[in-house]
Design a protein around this motif. Structure first.
Motif, PDB file in Angstrom:
ATOM      1  N   GLY A 136      42.022  25.223  47.976  1.00 51.87           N
ATOM      2  CA  GLY A 136      42.552  24.361  49.040  1.00 51.87           C
ATOM      3  C   GLY A 136      44.062  24.417  49.212  1.00 51.87           C
ATOM      4  O   GLY A 136      44.621  23.758  50.076  1.00 51.87           O
ATOM      5  N   HIS A 137      44.738  25.192  48.376  1.00 53.20           N
ATOM      6  CA  HIS A 137      46.188  25.397  48.539  1.00 53.20           C
ATOM      7  C   HIS A 137      46.586  26.672  47.802  1.00 53.20           C
ATOM      8  O   HIS A 137      45.769  27.250  47.076  1.00 53.20           O
ATOM      9  CB  HIS A 137      46.990  24.178  48.043  1.00 53.20           C
ATOM     10  N   PRO A 138      47.840  27.136  47.967  1.00 57.77           N
ATOM     11  CA  PRO A 138      48.219  28.430  47.381  1.00 57.77           C
ATOM     12  C   PRO A 138      48.151  28.473  45.852  1.00 57.77           C
ATOM     13  O   PRO A 138      48.136  27.447  45.174  1.00 57.77           O
ATOM     14  CB  PRO A 138      49.672  28.615  47.856  1.00 57.77           C
ATOM     15  N   ILE A 139      48.101  29.707  45.355  1.00 60.80           N
ATOM     16  CA  ILE A 139      48.195  29.972  43.916  1.00 60.80           C
ATOM     17  C   ILE A 139      49.624  30.413  43.634  1.00 60.80           C
ATOM     18  O   ILE A 139      50.206  31.176  44.409  1.00 60.80           O
ATOM     19  CB  ILE A 139      47.219  31.114  43.510  1.00 60.80           C
ATOM     20  N   LEU A 140      50.185  29.908  42.545  1.00 59.23           N
ATOM     21  CA  LEU A 140      51.494  30.388  42.106  1.00 59.23           C
ATOM     22  C   LEU A 140      51.264  31.676  41.327  1.00 59.23           C
ATOM     23  O   LEU A 140      50.415  31.725  40.447  1.00 59.23           O
ATOM     24  CB  LEU A 140      52.129  29.352  41.190  1.00 59.23           C
ATOM     25  N   SER A 141      51.996  32.727  41.659  1.00 59.79           N
ATOM     26  CA  SER A 141      51.681  34.026  41.087  1.00 59.79           C
ATOM     27  C   SER A 141      52.924  34.774  40.640  1.00 59.79           C
ATOM     28  O   SER A 141      54.008  34.603  41.201  1.00 59.79           O
ATOM     29  CB  SER A 141      50.946  34.856  42.143  1.00 59.79           C
ATOM     30  N   THR A 142      52.746  35.608  39.626  1.00 61.64           N
ATOM     31  CA  THR A 142      53.818  36.476  39.163  1.00 61.64           C
ATOM     32  C   THR A 142      53.170  37.726  38.577  1.00 61.64           C
ATOM     33  O   THR A 142      51.954  37.775  38.386  1.00 61.64           O
ATOM     34  CB  THR A 142      54.711  35.748  38.125  1.00 61.64           C
ATOM     35  N   THR A 143      53.978  38.749  38.313  1.00 63.39           N
ATOM     36  CA  THR A 143      53.424  39.988  37.781  1.00 63.39           C
ATOM     37  C   THR A 143      53.151  39.845  36.289  1.00 63.39           C
ATOM     38  O   THR A 143      53.790  39.048  35.605  1.00 63.39           O
ATOM     39  CB  THR A 143      54.401  41.160  37.995  1.00 63.39           C
ATOM     40  N   LEU A 144      52.220  40.624  35.800  1.00 66.18           N
ATOM     41  CA  LEU A 144      51.934  40.657  34.357  1.00 66.18           C
ATOM     42  C   LEU A 144      53.024  41.425  33.637  1.00 66.18           C
ATOM     43  O   LEU A 144      53.471  42.459  34.134  1.00 66.18           O
ATOM     44  CB  LEU A 144      50.616  41.389  34.122  1.00 66.18           C
ATOM     45  N   PRO A 145      53.459  40.945  32.466  1.00 62.34           N
ATOM     46  CA  PRO A 145      54.394  41.763  31.695  1.00 62.34           C
ATOM     47  C   PRO A 145      53.616  42.929  31.084  1.00 62.34           C
ATOM     48  O   PRO A 145      52.562  42.719  30.505  1.00 62.34           O
ATOM     49  CB  PRO A 145      54.895  40.798  30.622  1.00 62.34           C
ATOM     50  N   GLY A 146      54.066  44.141  31.243  1.00 64.63           N
ATOM     51  CA  GLY A 146      53.336  45.274  30.668  1.00 64.63           C
ATOM     52  C   GLY A 146      54.194  46.513  30.636  1.00 64.63           C
ATOM     53  O   GLY A 146      55.007  46.725  31.528  1.00 64.63           O
ATOM     54  N   GLU A 147      54.007  47.305  29.604  1.00 64.95           N
ATOM     55  CA  GLU A 147      54.782  48.543  29.459  1.00 64.95           C
ATOM     56  C   GLU A 147      53.976  49.713  30.016  1.00 64.95           C
ATOM     57  O   GLU A 147      54.485  50.581  30.689  1.00 64.95           O
ATOM     58  CB  GLU A 147      55.053  48.830  27.972  1.00 64.95           C
ATOM     59  N   LEU A 148      52.673  49.705  29.686  1.00 61.18           N
ATOM     60  CA  LEU A 148      51.823  50.832  30.057  1.00 61.18           C
ATOM     61  C   LEU A 148      51.029  50.489  31.306  1.00 61.18           C
ATOM     62  O   LEU A 148      50.739  49.332  31.575  1.00 61.18           O
ATOM     63  CB  LEU A 148      50.833  51.128  28.915  1.00 61.18           C
ATOM     64  N   GLU A 150      47.940  50.785  31.869  1.00 64.04           N
ATOM     65  CA  GLU A 150      46.688  50.072  31.563  1.00 64.04           C
ATOM     66  C   GLU A 150      46.908  48.575  31.369  1.00 64.04           C
ATOM     67  O   GLU A 150      45.996  47.781  31.528  1.00 64.04           O
ATOM     68  CB  GLU A 150      46.033  50.623  30.271  1.00 64.04           C
ATOM     69  N   ASP A 151      48.144  48.197  31.012  1.00 66.55           N
ATOM     70  CA  ASP A 151      48.445  46.777  30.766  1.00 66.55           C
ATOM     71  C   ASP A 151      48.245  45.927  32.017  1.00 66.55           C
ATOM     72  O   ASP A 151      48.077  44.721  31.926  1.00 66.55           O
ATOM     73  CB  ASP A 151      49.901  46.598  30.293  1.00 66.55           C
ATOM     74  N   TYR A 152      48.330  46.546  33.180  1.00 70.57           N
ATOM     75  CA  TYR A 152      48.161  45.722  34.385  1.00 70.57           C
ATOM     76  C   TYR A 152      47.249  46.358  35.426  1.00 70.57           C
ATOM     77  O   TYR A 152      47.249  45.949  36.586  1.00 70.57           O
ATOM     78  CB  TYR A 152      49.530  45.352  34.992  1.00 70.57           C
ATOM     79  N   THR A 153      46.446  47.359  35.025  1.00 71.28           N
ATOM     80  CA  THR A 153      45.484  47.922  35.981  1.00 71.28           C
ATOM     81  C   THR A 153      44.036  47.763  35.515  1.00 71.28           C
ATOM     82  O   THR A 153      43.146  47.618  36.340  1.00 71.28           O
ATOM     83  CB  THR A 153      45.739  49.433  36.220  1.00 71.28           C
ATOM     84  N   PRO A 155      41.226  45.583  33.931  1.00 69.09           N
ATOM     85  CA  PRO A 155      40.964  44.180  33.584  1.00 69.09           C
ATOM     86  C   PRO A 155      40.441  43.986  32.161  1.00 69.09           C
ATOM     87  O   PRO A 155      40.713  42.965  31.534  1.00 69.09           O
ATOM     88  CB  PRO A 155      39.926  43.725  34.609  1.00 69.09           C
ATOM     89  N   GLU A 156      39.694  44.969  31.635  1.00 61.50           N
ATOM     90  CA  GLU A 156      39.162  44.797  30.267  1.00 61.50           C
ATOM     91  C   GLU A 156      40.287  44.886  29.233  1.00 61.50           C
ATOM     92  O   GLU A 156      40.312  44.125  28.262  1.00 61.50           O
ATOM     93  CB  GLU A 156      38.061  45.826  29.999  1.00 61.50           C
ATOM     94  N   ILE A 157      41.231  45.798  29.468  1.00 64.08           N
ATOM     95  CA  ILE A 157      42.384  45.917  28.556  1.00 64.08           C
ATOM     96  C   ILE A 157      43.275  44.674  28.692  1.00 64.08           C
ATOM     97  O   ILE A 157      43.765  44.131  27.703  1.00 64.08           O
ATOM     98  CB  ILE A 157      43.163  47.220  28.836  1.00 64.08           C
ATOM     99  N   ILE A 158      43.440  44.210  29.950  1.00 66.21           N
ATOM    100  CA  ILE A 158      44.225  42.981  30.190  1.00 66.21           C
ATOM    101  C   ILE A 158      43.575  41.822  29.422  1.00 66.21           C
ATOM    102  O   ILE A 158      44.250  41.025  28.774  1.00 66.21           O
ATOM    103  CB  ILE A 158      44.294  42.653  31.701  1.00 66.21           C
ATOM    104  N   HIS A 159      42.235  41.741  29.491  1.00 66.37           N
ATOM    105  CA  HIS A 159      41.514  40.658  28.809  1.00 66.37           C
ATOM    106  C   HIS A 159      41.736  40.728  27.291  1.00 66.37           C
ATOM    107  O   HIS A 159      42.018  39.717  26.642  1.00 66.37           O
ATOM    108  CB  HIS A 159      40.019  40.736  29.129  1.00 66.37           C
ATOM    109  N   ASP A 160      41.630  41.941  26.738  1.00 66.67           N
ATOM    110  CA  ASP A 160      41.844  42.095  25.286  1.00 66.67           C
ATOM    111  C   ASP A 160      43.236  41.621  24.881  1.00 66.67           C
ATOM    112  O   ASP A 160      43.432  41.015  23.838  1.00 66.67           O
ATOM    113  CB  ASP A 160      41.675  43.570  24.870  1.00 66.67           C
ATOM    114  N   LYS A 161      44.195  41.895  25.753  1.00 68.60           N
ATOM    115  CA  LYS A 161      45.585  41.590  25.425  1.00 68.60           C
ATOM    116  C   LYS A 161      45.933  40.108  25.638  1.00 68.60           C
ATOM    117  O   LYS A 161      46.710  39.530  24.885  1.00 68.60           O
ATOM    118  CB  LYS A 161      46.480  42.467  26.311  1.00 68.60           C
ATOM    119  N   TYR A 162      45.362  39.504  26.684  1.00 69.32           N
ATOM    120  CA  TYR A 162      45.799  38.146  27.073  1.00 69.32           C
ATOM    121  C   TYR A 162      44.752  37.056  26.850  1.00 69.32           C
ATOM    122  O   TYR A 162      45.002  35.905  27.196  1.00 69.32           O
ATOM    123  CB  TYR A 162      46.210  38.132  28.550  1.00 69.32           C
TER     124      TYR A 162
END
Length: 202
Positions: A136-148, A150-153, A155-162
């Motif tokens: 019902g209203h916007p989401i506040l969003s920012t980029t994921l911190p990541g070096e590689l 895979e860190d932000y592309t 989802p399974e690796i993102i899940h393992d990490k975060y």
């Protein structure tokens, strides 16, 4: 928790589950039309503080965007726009662009920086749109911190990490590698700040 949502036909039951988590102060990682983002409900101050902690930044200095389902929320969070700026935004959105505008008084206090600006984003992504409509209203969003990549592309690796610091990772396919194109719309001229996925000609 990893929740798989269909990118073309998001399941309403799962969308509601993720939106309920946001309403209760949850933090999610979710797909957009560019890279996966880290998001929370814009009215949940504790969640905003948690995201700032994950990224090791001061909320007032962070590059947060308000991710909207359409431009109807604009007047809530941005000061009066010129007709030409509004027309340009309408032409380019939904799409891989972030427009920086002057923030209105309704932007949550925790986000008020000296610059008093807000990034507005309307991604061309069905999961994101469904989430915002359910919330019902916007989401506040920012980029994921990541070096590689895979860190932000991936989802399974993102899940393992975060998984220990976020509440839900929404799996909606492999994410992109290029962030949104950022346009400063606070002055009379629109200025390209960052060339990203979206094509832009001055």
């Amino acid at each position: 928790m990893l929740i798989s949502i269909h990118p073309k036909d998001p399941q309403p039951r799962l969308i509601k589950q993720v939106a309920d988590s946001l309403r209760n102060g949850g933090i999610i990682v979710y797909p957009t039309d560019t890279i996966y983002g880290l998001g929370c409900d814009i009215f949940q101050t504790k969640a905003i503080e948690r995201i700032a902690w994950i990224k090791q930044i001061d909320p007032k200095k962070a590059q947060f965007s308000f991710v909207c389902a359409n431009l109807s929320h604009l007047s809530d969070f941005a000061k009066q726009l010129s007709n030409s700026t509004f027309r340009t935004m309408k032409e380019y959105l939904p799409g891989p662009y972030t427009f920086i505008l002057e923030a209105s008084k309704q932007v949550p206090k925790i986000l008020h920086s000296k610059k008093a600006t807000v990034g507005i984003r309307v991604p061309d992504n069905k999961i994101t749109m469904a989430l915002i409509e359910e919330l019902g209203h916007p989401i506040l969003s920012t980029t994921l911190p990541g070096e590689l990549v895979e860190d932000y592309t991936d989802p399974e690796i993102i899940h393992d990490k975060y998984q220990n610091v976020v509440d839900i990772v929404v799996e909606g396919g492999i994410g992109g590698m290029v962030p949104s194109t950022v346009i400063d719309a606070t002055g009379e001229e629109l200025v390209l700040v960052r060339q990203g996925l979206g094509e832009w000609e001055e």
